[in-house]
Write an enzyme that holds these catalytic residues in place. Sequence first.
Site, PDB file in Angstrom:
ATOM      1  N   HIS A   1      45.753  32.611  -1.920  1.00 43.14           N
ATOM      2  CA  HIS A   1      46.546  33.472  -2.104  1.00 43.14           C
ATOM      3  C   HIS A   1      46.906  33.692  -1.085  1.00 43.14           C
ATOM      4  O   HIS A   1      46.630  33.102   0.352  1.00 43.14           O
ATOM      5  CB  HIS A   1      45.793  34.818  -3.076  1.00 43.14           C
ATOM      6  CG  HIS A   1      44.963  35.362  -2.508  1.00 43.14           C
ATOM      7  ND1 HIS A   1      43.803  34.776  -2.177  1.00 43.14           N
ATOM      8  CD2 HIS A   1      45.276  36.606  -2.019  1.00 43.14           C
ATOM      9  CE1 HIS A   1      43.056  35.714  -1.101  1.00 43.14           C
ATOM     10  NE2 HIS A   1      43.665  36.672  -1.706  1.00 43.14           N
TER      11      HIS A   1
ATOM     12  N   HIS B   1      47.607  36.918   1.379  1.00 45.68           N
ATOM     13  CA  HIS B   1      46.915  37.781   1.790  1.00 45.68           C
ATOM     14  C   HIS B   1      46.943  37.122   3.237  1.00 45.68           C
ATOM     15  O   HIS B   1      46.350  35.374   3.410  1.00 45.68           O
ATOM     16  CB  HIS B   1      45.855  38.590   1.382  1.00 45.68           C
ATOM     17  CG  HIS B   1      46.322  39.796   0.398  1.00 45.68           C
ATOM     18  ND1 HIS B   1      44.859  40.110  -0.608  1.00 45.68           N
ATOM     19  CD2 HIS B   1      47.130  39.593  -0.279  1.00 45.68           C
ATOM     20  CE1 HIS B   1      45.647  40.110  -1.438  1.00 45.68           C
ATOM     21  NE2 HIS B   1      47.294  40.971  -0.629  1.00 45.68           N
TER      22      HIS B   1
ATOM     23  N   ASP C   1      44.492  36.894   5.710  1.00 48.00           N
ATOM     24  CA  ASP C   1      43.308  36.604   5.801  1.00 48.00           C
ATOM     25  C   ASP C   1      42.644  35.400   5.106  1.00 48.00           C
ATOM     26  O   ASP C   1      41.360  35.227   5.025  1.00 48.00           O
ATOM     27  CB  ASP C   1      42.218  37.975   5.421  1.00 48.00           C
ATOM     28  CG  ASP C   1      42.202  38.387   3.680  1.00 48.00           C
ATOM     29  OD1 ASP C   1      43.439  38.625   3.214  1.00 48.00           O
ATOM     30  OD2 ASP C   1      40.952  38.480   3.999  1.00 48.00           O
ATOM     31  N   HIS C   2      44.201  34.681   5.000  1.00 53.44           N
ATOM     32  CA  HIS C   2      43.496  33.511   3.882  1.00 53.44           C
ATOM     33  C   HIS C   2      44.984  33.064   4.557  1.00 53.44           C
ATOM     34  O   HIS C   2      44.799  31.616   4.503  1.00 53.44           O
ATOM     35  CB  HIS C   2      43.972  33.535   2.108  1.00 53.44           C
ATOM     36  CG  HIS C   2      42.557  34.887   1.978  1.00 53.44           C
ATOM     37  ND1 HIS C   2      41.692  34.244   1.573  1.00 53.44           N
ATOM     38  CD2 HIS C   2      42.483  35.719   1.684  1.00 53.44           C
ATOM     39  CE1 HIS C   2      40.681  35.083   1.336  1.00 53.44           C
ATOM     40  NE2 HIS C   2      41.698  36.682   1.758  1.00 53.44           N
TER      41      HIS C   2
ATOM     42  N   HIS D   1      43.673  39.990  -8.944  1.00 55.42           N
ATOM     43  CA  HIS D   1      43.962  39.856  -7.469  1.00 55.42           C
ATOM     44  C   HIS D   1      44.636  40.398  -6.924  1.00 55.42           C
ATOM     45  O   HIS D   1      45.585  41.197  -6.096  1.00 55.42           O
ATOM     46  CB  HIS D   1      43.347  39.298  -6.410  1.00 55.42           C
ATOM     47  CG  HIS D   1      42.587  39.663  -5.089  1.00 55.42           C
ATOM     48  ND1 HIS D   1      41.897  40.612  -4.150  1.00 55.42           N
ATOM     49  CD2 HIS D   1      43.510  38.930  -4.285  1.00 55.42           C
ATOM     50  CE1 HIS D   1      42.376  41.042  -3.015  1.00 55.42           C
ATOM     51  NE2 HIS D   1      42.744  39.984  -2.698  1.00 55.42           N
TER      52      HIS D   1
ATOM     53  N   ASP E   1      40.142  35.281  -3.324  1.00 56.43           N
ATOM     54  CA  ASP E   1      39.375  36.738  -3.608  1.00 56.43           C
ATOM     55  C   ASP E   1      39.257  36.878  -5.035  1.00 56.43           C
ATOM     56  O   ASP E   1      38.990  38.217  -5.526  1.00 56.43           O
ATOM     57  CB  ASP E   1      40.566  37.649  -2.140  1.00 56.43           C
ATOM     58  CG  ASP E   1      40.345  37.974  -1.140  1.00 56.43           C
ATOM     59  OD1 ASP E   1      39.349  36.988  -1.097  1.00 56.43           O
ATOM     60  OD2 ASP E   1      40.735  38.184  -0.629  1.00 56.43           O
TER      61      ASP E   1
ATOM     62  N   HIS F   1      34.946  35.780   1.267  1.00 58.49           N
ATOM     63  CA  HIS F   1      33.912  36.583   1.829  1.00 58.49           C
ATOM     64  C   HIS F   1      32.795  37.390   1.611  1.00 58.49           C
ATOM     65  O   HIS F   1      32.100  36.741   1.016  1.00 58.49           O
ATOM     66  CB  HIS F   1      34.645  38.506   1.714  1.00 58.49           C
ATOM     67  CG  HIS F   1      36.299  38.357   2.175  1.00 58.49           C
ATOM     68  ND1 HIS F   1      37.052  38.802   2.909  1.00 58.49           N
ATOM     69  CD2 HIS F   1      37.579  37.799   1.362  1.00 58.49           C
ATOM     70  CE1 HIS F   1      38.048  38.953   3.307  1.00 58.49           C
ATOM     71  NE2 HIS F   1      38.599  38.391   2.165  1.00 58.49           N
TER      72      HIS F   1
HETATM   73 FE    FE Z   1      40.513  38.588   1.299  1.00 56.12          FE
HETATM   74 ZN    ZN Z   2      43.258  38.434  -0.527  1.00 56.18          ZN
END
Ligand code: FE
Ligand code: ZN
Length: 262
Positions: A62, A64, A66-67, A120, A137, A175
């Site tokens: 996805h 975001h 942090d990905h 999400h 996530d 995570h």
């Molecule tokens: Fe994440």
């Molecule tokens: Zn995420």
Amino acid sequence: MWSYQHQYFCVHQIPALNDNYIYLIEAIEGNTLAVVDPADASVVNQACKALNKPLTHILNTHHHWDHTDGNNALKKHWGCHIIGAASDAKRIPCMDEQVSESCPPQIEGLNIQVLEVSGHTIGHIAYVMDDALFCGDTLFGAGCGRVFEGTHEQMWESLKKLAALADATKVYCAHEYTLPNLRFARNVDQHNQALEERIHTDTQTRMQKKPTIPSSIALEKATNPFLRPLQAEFMQNYATQHQIQANPLQIFTHLRLSKDTW
Ligand code: FE
Ligand code: ZN
């Protein structure tokens, strides 16, 4: 870095940022070295060096940051091929190929299935490779992602798709949230022996600074409060206790909203 051998590939797990996991998938036949959700290009580069192989693909679950934050630098460095959801094409940096459930990526040495798991985010996807699930996530160890863009109903449908995978499927989520998730789980799911055992095991694992991930679909079905509504007895008890309708979507929604403010 921790490594897990599957029949046709090896998964290398790299911790990144505070609590992210990045996965490198090294095919046994051919030259494929793919990374799932590169939060940080530098740790991926180090790992590629350690494996002495060039990075060939990026698989994003996805949009975001942090990905996807490593997409740009890794593309520049390796010229790797970047794959993401067709419905997220505008938000994933440098995407080369749009995939979906009906149009999964074809990568040498890997057999990849795509599952559309919005909730999400809208356009979140999961990658299934034989007995390995890369779910970003959506599903976590004893938890699930927050419902940011989708509806609770979409998230519940997505979790049901993941729960329908074979029991032995390894869950490679993005995570390390398992211990805090287990504290919430204990609070809403008393008298669950499998949960108590998991709390014991995973606490030991974290004390040794090892990952609790991958878990398995079987373990998540037995201990993850967001999959427990699939079991009639849990559902009935929870509904009675909270005076809500005994239907899985209602129970899931109540659980997710409770955890948001826990
Ligand atoms: Fe994440
Ligand atoms: Zn995420």
